[in-house]
Write an enzyme that holds these catalytic residues in place. Structure first.
Site, PDB file in Angstrom:
ATOM      1  N   LYS A 116      18.872  15.497 -54.191  1.00 47.61           N
ATOM      2  CA  LYS A 116      19.601  16.867 -53.865  1.00 47.61           C
ATOM      3  C   LYS A 116      18.765  18.176 -54.045  1.00 47.61           C
ATOM      4  O   LYS A 116      18.672  19.010 -53.491  1.00 47.61           O
ATOM      5  CB  LYS A 116      20.975  16.952 -54.576  1.00 47.61           C
ATOM      6  CG  LYS A 116      21.736  15.659 -54.187  1.00 47.61           C
ATOM      7  CD  LYS A 116      23.188  16.220 -53.521  1.00 47.61           C
ATOM      8  CE  LYS A 116      23.754  15.152 -52.768  1.00 47.61           C
ATOM      9  NZ  LYS A 116      25.139  15.309 -52.278  1.00 47.61           N
ATOM     10  N   LYS A 198      20.782   7.110 -46.082  1.00 47.34           N
ATOM     11  CA  LYS A 198      22.248   6.819 -46.354  1.00 47.34           C
ATOM     12  C   LYS A 198      23.077   7.680 -45.341  1.00 47.34           C
ATOM     13  O   LYS A 198      22.649   8.706 -44.979  1.00 47.34           O
ATOM     14  CB  LYS A 198      22.674   7.024 -47.961  1.00 47.34           C
ATOM     15  CG  LYS A 198      24.011   6.887 -48.141  1.00 47.34           C
ATOM     16  CD  LYS A 198      24.273   7.329 -49.561  1.00 47.34           C
ATOM     17  CE  LYS A 198      24.704   8.871 -49.538  1.00 47.34           C
ATOM     18  NZ  LYS A 198      26.071   9.027 -50.281  1.00 47.34           N
ATOM     19  N   LYS A 201      28.163  12.651 -45.695  1.00 46.67           N
ATOM     20  CA  LYS A 201      29.148  13.482 -45.038  1.00 46.67           C
ATOM     21  C   LYS A 201      28.500  14.981 -45.107  1.00 46.67           C
ATOM     22  O   LYS A 201      29.056  15.823 -44.319  1.00 46.67           O
ATOM     23  CB  LYS A 201      30.444  13.384 -45.851  1.00 46.67           C
ATOM     24  CG  LYS A 201      30.704  13.984 -47.288  1.00 46.67           C
ATOM     25  CD  LYS A 201      31.972  13.940 -47.624  1.00 46.67           C
ATOM     26  CE  LYS A 201      32.115  13.133 -49.008  1.00 46.67           C
ATOM     27  NZ  LYS A 201      31.182  14.029 -49.940  1.00 46.67           N
TER      28      LYS A 201
HETATM   29  P1  ATP Z   1      27.227  14.140 -50.196  1.00 46.35           P
HETATM   30  O1  ATP Z   1      26.283  14.410 -49.296  1.00 46.35           O
HETATM   31  O2  ATP Z   1      28.127  15.558 -50.240  1.00 46.35           O
HETATM   32  O3  ATP Z   1      26.865  13.834 -51.472  1.00 46.35           O
HETATM   33  P2  ATP Z   1      28.472  11.485 -49.801  1.00 46.35           P
HETATM   34  O4  ATP Z   1      28.568  11.086 -48.325  1.00 46.35           O
HETATM   35  O5  ATP Z   1      27.375  11.193 -50.467  1.00 46.35           O
HETATM   36  O6  ATP Z   1      28.340  13.363 -49.579  1.00 46.35           O
HETATM   37  P3  ATP Z   1      30.110  11.423 -52.018  1.00 46.35           P
HETATM   38  O7  ATP Z   1      31.208  12.334 -52.422  1.00 46.35           O
HETATM   39  O8  ATP Z   1      28.754  11.867 -52.937  1.00 46.35           O
HETATM   40  O9  ATP Z   1      29.762  11.535 -50.507  1.00 46.35           O
HETATM   41  O10 ATP Z   1      30.524   9.928 -52.248  1.00 46.35           O
HETATM   42  C1  ATP Z   1      31.771   9.601 -52.225  1.00 46.35           C
HETATM   43  C2  ATP Z   1      32.306   8.030 -52.156  1.00 46.35           C
HETATM   44  O11 ATP Z   1      31.693   7.469 -51.229  1.00 46.35           O
HETATM   45  C3  ATP Z   1      31.318   7.533 -53.303  1.00 46.35           C
HETATM   46  O12 ATP Z   1      32.149   6.574 -53.846  1.00 46.35           O
HETATM   47  C4  ATP Z   1      30.347   6.968 -52.690  1.00 46.35           C
HETATM   48  O13 ATP Z   1      29.361   5.836 -53.310  1.00 46.35           O
HETATM   49  C5  ATP Z   1      30.596   6.426 -51.336  1.00 46.35           C
HETATM   50  N1  ATP Z   1      29.560   6.467 -50.124  1.00 46.35           N
HETATM   51  C6  ATP Z   1      29.275   7.744 -49.872  1.00 46.35           C
HETATM   52  N2  ATP Z   1      28.410   7.509 -49.021  1.00 46.35           N
HETATM   53  C7  ATP Z   1      28.367   6.308 -48.620  1.00 46.35           C
HETATM   54  C8  ATP Z   1      27.754   5.276 -47.604  1.00 46.35           C
HETATM   55  N3  ATP Z   1      26.761   5.729 -46.661  1.00 46.35           N
HETATM   56  N4  ATP Z   1      27.807   3.873 -47.765  1.00 46.35           N
HETATM   57  C9  ATP Z   1      28.600   3.552 -48.807  1.00 46.35           C
HETATM   58  N5  ATP Z   1      29.531   4.332 -49.671  1.00 46.35           N
HETATM   59  C10 ATP Z   1      29.210   5.725 -49.629  1.00 46.35           C
HETATM   60 MG    MG Z   2      26.803  11.810 -52.433  1.00 47.65          MG
END
Ligand code: ATP
Ligand code: MG
Length: 334
Positions: A116, A198, A201
């Protein structure tokens, strides 16, 4: 089994963007159907979102949207505690205390901090750095036994365990040491446009991201363009065939089929057929969620009521832990 004896489970997601297929199969899907066995707490981690600059109106809207999506994913608010992190002030308070038990060196080693900071080079703030201490507070406040997360959060849950052990080592058994629960299939859903990254969102510009609210035709289009390789064989090989392996993992998560079954099903058929099948399976997986979330979003009063009740229940549990911590470290009781 009475409420007291049940083990506790807790997880949270930042309302930093629309929930994705990755959030669903890596996290939320594993929250469903646990309520009979566990005492479950799920929250919108809004405090965590501001480590990256947010548009206030969007953040407010997305927080309630995410709540609607949790419920649409099958998390029944009658059986689970659903709340907004900022409504339970104990998170920020314990977060501060745990900051003082998290070491500079260990925080520096966190992959998410490195990722990040690289992406937000103009805003590498203290919150981004100390994020894992707040996450440790989120977990430890509830004396949670099990933390269902995707693979990307394993490091943070491990750090939480280290912080808890360090604190307990000084003051006695204050915190329960939590276990991460990481699903076997879907723990890491990659972007369909770049299978080395990955699916996330907060990556608005990623053309390979599927969100829970995407329409069927958009989902089909994204799968059709999914990046694969120059072979023709549908075979699981994460190191050499990441794109196809990612699609297999999604197909497996959507249909319950094993990799062997998928390989047999698509033997001798090209990637085109396979991508279409994964697209269709994903459309059907997400259709009921999108429809139910849309219905719930029309009833803001209901969503407000759910999170008000959730915050009250969560605060009750969180306050017990916080009071104990304050006493242990030597703060005078009010
Ligand atoms: P950000 O980019 O804001 O970090 P993010 O998509 O990484 O968003 P998080 O809020 O960090 O989402 O993670 C929420 C949950 O979803 C966590 O338990 C994380 O491990 C899971 N998760 C997020 N992205 C993935 C992915 N691509 N595959 C599997 N699990 C995921
Ligand atoms: Mg994340």
């Amino acid at each position: 089994m009475s409420e007291i004896q049940k083990k506790r489970m807790l997880s949270g997601i930042k309302p930093s963007g629309c929930l994705t297929l990755g959030s669903y199969v890596g996290a939320i899907r594993n929250w469903k159907d646990r309520a009979d066995e566990y005492d479950c707490y799920y929250f919108m981690a809004d405090l965590h979102t501001i480590t990256v600059r947010q548009n206030p109106a969007d953040l407010r809207r997305r927080s309630l949207e995410q709540l609607a999506q949790y419920i649409a994913c099958g998390i029944d608010p009658e059986k689970n505690v659903l709340f907004l992190q900022s409504h339970v002030h104990q998170h920020a308070e314990l977060g501060w205390v745990l900051n003082c038990y998290a070491m500079f060196g260990e925080l520096s080693r966190m992959t998410q901090f490195k990722d990040k900071s690289a992406k937000n080079a103009d805003n590498i703030n203290g919150g981004l750095f100390t994020y894992p201490a707040l996450m440790a507070a989120d977990i430890l406040l509830y004396q949670a036994d099990l933390i269902p997360v995707g693979e990307d959060q394993r490091q943070h849950v491990e750090l939480t365990r280290d912080i808890a052990r360090r604190f307990n080592g000084v003051y006695g058994e204050v915190f329960k040491i939590p276990e991460p629960f990481i699903p076997k299939v879907g723990a890491r859903v990659m972007s369909l446009a770049n299978p080395d990254a990955k699916m996330s969102k907060s990556e608005d510009g990623d053309p390979g991201r599927i969100t829970l609210m995407d329409k069927p035709e958009d989902i089909m289009r994204i799968f059709k363009r999914a990046v694969t390789d120059c072979e023709t064989e549908v075979r699981f090989d994460w190191d050499n065939k990441r794109g196809i392996s990612n699609l297999m993992s999604i197909y497996s998560a959507a249909t319950g089929r094993t990799y062997e079954q998928i390989e047999a099903e698509f033997a001798g058929r090209g990637y085109g057929d396979f991508k279409k099948a994964v697209g269709e399976a994903t459309v059907e997986l997400l259709r009921p969620i999108r429809e139910e979330a849309t219905r719930l979003l029309a009833d803001k009063a209901y969503l407000q009521k759910v999170c008000a009740e959730g915050a009250e229940k969560a605060s009750y549990v969180a306050e017990k832990t916080l009071r104990k911590v304050y006493k242990k470290v030597g703060f005078v009781a009010r």
